[in-house]
Write an enzyme that holds these catalytic residues in place. Structure first.
Site, mmCIF file in Angstrom:
data_model
loop_
_atom_site.group_PDB
_atom_site.id
_atom_site.type_symbol
_atom_site.label_atom_id
_atom_site.label_comp_id
_atom_site.label_asym_id
_atom_site.label_seq_id
_atom_site.Cartn_x
_atom_site.Cartn_y
_atom_site.Cartn_z
ATOM 1 N N ILE A 28 0.837 -1.203 0.000
ATOM 2 C CA ILE A 28 0.000 0.000 0.000
ATOM 3 C C ILE A 28 0.870 1.251 0.000
ATOM 4 O O ILE A 28 0.419 2.330 0.338
ATOM 5 C CB ILE A 28 -0.933 -0.010 1.240
ATOM 6 N N HIS A 35 -4.567 -4.059 -2.190
ATOM 7 C CA HIS A 35 -4.965 -3.586 -0.857
ATOM 8 C C HIS A 35 -5.025 -2.066 -0.748
ATOM 9 O O HIS A 35 -5.001 -1.522 0.351
ATOM 10 C CB HIS A 35 -4.038 -4.179 0.197
ATOM 11 N N CYS A 53 -18.367 13.296 3.426
ATOM 12 C CA CYS A 53 -18.606 14.042 2.178
ATOM 13 C C CYS A 53 -17.819 13.485 0.997
ATOM 14 O O CYS A 53 -18.007 13.928 -0.136
ATOM 15 C CB CYS A 53 -18.292 15.528 2.370
ATOM 16 N N CYS A 76 -15.485 19.184 6.847
ATOM 17 C CA CYS A 76 -16.931 19.032 7.113
ATOM 18 C C CYS A 76 -17.181 18.365 8.471
ATOM 19 O O CYS A 76 -18.327 18.204 8.882
ATOM 20 C CB CYS A 76 -17.590 18.213 5.996
HETATM 21 P P1 NAD Z 1 4.307 -10.806 4.933
HETATM 22 O O1 NAD Z 1 4.868 -9.890 5.973
HETATM 23 O O2 NAD Z 1 3.300 -11.802 5.357
HETATM 24 O O3 NAD Z 1 5.479 -11.623 4.243
HETATM 25 C C1 NAD Z 1 6.620 -11.004 3.755
HETATM 26 C C2 NAD Z 1 7.475 -12.087 3.114
HETATM 27 O O4 NAD Z 1 8.541 -11.456 2.437
HETATM 28 C C3 NAD Z 1 8.072 -13.056 4.115
HETATM 29 O O5 NAD Z 1 7.943 -14.369 3.595
HETATM 30 C C4 NAD Z 1 9.551 -12.619 4.195
HETATM 31 O O6 NAD Z 1 10.405 -13.713 4.404
HETATM 32 C C5 NAD Z 1 9.766 -12.058 2.827
HETATM 33 N N1 NAD Z 1 10.768 -10.990 2.744
HETATM 34 C C6 NAD Z 1 10.976 -9.969 3.614
HETATM 35 N N2 NAD Z 1 11.931 -9.146 3.141
HETATM 36 C C7 NAD Z 1 12.344 -9.679 1.954
HETATM 37 C C8 NAD Z 1 13.303 -9.293 1.004
HETATM 38 N N3 NAD Z 1 14.053 -8.204 1.144
HETATM 39 N N4 NAD Z 1 13.453 -10.066 -0.108
HETATM 40 C C9 NAD Z 1 12.718 -11.191 -0.272
HETATM 41 N N5 NAD Z 1 11.788 -11.614 0.603
HETATM 42 C C10 NAD Z 1 11.600 -10.851 1.701
HETATM 43 O O7 NAD Z 1 3.769 -9.881 3.755
HETATM 44 P P2 NAD Z 1 2.626 -10.174 2.655
HETATM 45 O O8 NAD Z 1 2.707 -11.559 2.172
HETATM 46 O O9 NAD Z 1 2.699 -9.054 1.702
HETATM 47 O O10 NAD Z 1 1.250 -10.078 3.430
HETATM 48 C C11 NAD Z 1 1.027 -9.143 4.443
HETATM 49 C C12 NAD Z 1 0.097 -8.000 4.189
HETATM 50 O O11 NAD Z 1 0.855 -6.928 4.669
HETATM 51 C C13 NAD Z 1 -0.279 -7.592 2.827
HETATM 52 O O12 NAD Z 1 -1.634 -7.692 2.784
HETATM 53 C C14 NAD Z 1 0.103 -6.092 2.722
HETATM 54 O O13 NAD Z 1 -1.032 -5.342 2.395
HETATM 55 C C15 NAD Z 1 0.502 -5.698 4.090
HETATM 56 N N6 NAD Z 1 1.702 -4.864 4.281
HETATM 57 C C16 NAD Z 1 2.113 -3.996 3.334
HETATM 58 C C17 NAD Z 1 3.262 -3.256 3.535
HETATM 59 C C18 NAD Z 1 3.696 -2.265 2.480
HETATM 60 O O14 NAD Z 1 2.844 -1.695 1.802
HETATM 61 N N7 NAD Z 1 5.003 -2.081 2.279
HETATM 62 C C19 NAD Z 1 4.021 -3.428 4.690
HETATM 63 C C20 NAD Z 1 3.559 -4.340 5.671
HETATM 64 C C21 NAD Z 1 2.404 -5.072 5.440
#
Ligand code: NAD
Length: 238
Positions: A105, A121, A132, A152
């Site tokens: 996001i 997401h 509004c 508002c």
């Molecule tokens: P998650 O936290 O469940 O999983 C992250 C995965 O990425 C893990 O398996 C981890 O081992 C791996 N990982 C972490 N750093 C890495 C890297 N540098 N290189 C390769 N792999 C790496 O995240 P998800 O599966 O996206 O699900 C979680 C939810 O979290 C999503 O719905 C998302 O909307 C939300 N989220 C978004 C953000 C963002 O927008 N940056 C941050 C946190 C959570």
């Protein structure tokens, strides 16, 4: 070059239609914590579990606590795209990558220059008044103490899909189509446990699934190529 990186490069170069599906792990190298790594938000202590705080019912019943967590942990306006975001944007501009489907996001794919991005997401950069409908910037949200209010008097809600909320149908439709049409699907930086988003990879019909993750995933037996490593470091080598 590492043979697996060479294989990744070759698979992308010989593909007519590569699609990338990613998650929070794509942005950890930009300084945004993910949820499930050992340093992720789920392993830090809060009064309520993160899944509870970022749920629709919690937002409605306790917006002040929601915003305390959201502003501190989920919005990072200073973050910059890393090598993974930049490489994906470059591949799109060369006509090799057709779409990015992201669970993130943070808008970093767009900041890097990606154009065809399906934000499953939503985005912290879009915010609307619940009364509004007026749009507000992420800076406006961050500058306001406590619950951000519209002129508002209405409460402002981020255009982020909270737990208990459905995904946008048009975004799902576009993402499904892109994944279905892909001949190479790269899945990176996601634990593939958040549904329905993670289920979208079931629409992939090809036999060139590539997984790039720091840790081992149960889906690895289905992949043609598995690379364990940091996605920014991996993508910068191709
Ligand atoms: P998650 O936290 O469940 O999983 C992250 C995965 O990425 C893990 O398996 C981890 O081992 C791996 N990982 C972490 N750093 C890495 C890297 N540098 N290189 C390769 N792999 C790496 O995240 P998800 O599966 O996206 O699900 C979680 C939810 O979290 C999503 O719905 C998302 O909307 C939300 N989220 C978004 C953000 C963002 O927008 N940056 C941050 C946190 C959570």
């Amino acid at each position: 070059m590492d043979p697996k990186i060479a294989k990744l490069k070759e698979m992308i170069e010989t593909s007519e239609n590569t699609v990338f599906f990613g998650g929070a792990g794509v942005s950890t190298e930009s300084g945004i914590p993910d949820f499930r790594s050992t340093s992720g938000l789920y392993n830090q202590q809060y009064d309520h579990p993160p899944e509870t705080i970022i749920s629709h019912s919690f937002f409605i019943s306790n917006a002040a606590e929601f915003y305390r967590f959201y502003k501190a942990k989920m919005v990072c306006l200073e973050a910059k795209p890393n090598a993974a975001h930049l490489k994906l944007a470059e591949l799109e501009s060369e006509g090799k990558l057709k779409a990015v489907v992201t669970q993130n996001i943070d808008n970093l794919h767009q900041m890097a220059g990606s154009r065809n991005v399906f934000e499953l997401h939503g985005s912290v950069f879009r915010n609307f008044c619940m009364r509004c409908g007026k749009a507000h910037t992420a800076e406006y949200i961050m500058e306001h103490e406590g619950i951000p209010k519209c002129g508002c008097g209405g409460t402002i809600k981020p255009d982020v899909v909270l737990y208990e909320e459905p995904l946008d149908q048009d975004v799902i439709k576009g993402a499904v189509q892109a994944i279905r049409d892909a001949d190479v699907l790269i899945v990176g930086g996601t634990s593939l446990v958040v549904y329905p988003a993670a289920g979208l990879i079931e629409y992939y019909r090809g036999n060139k699934l590539i997984l790039i993750n720091k840790t081992v995933l149960p889906q690895e037996s289905r992949a043609a190529l598995v690379i364990h490593g940091k996605i920014g470091e991996v993508m910068s080598q191709i």
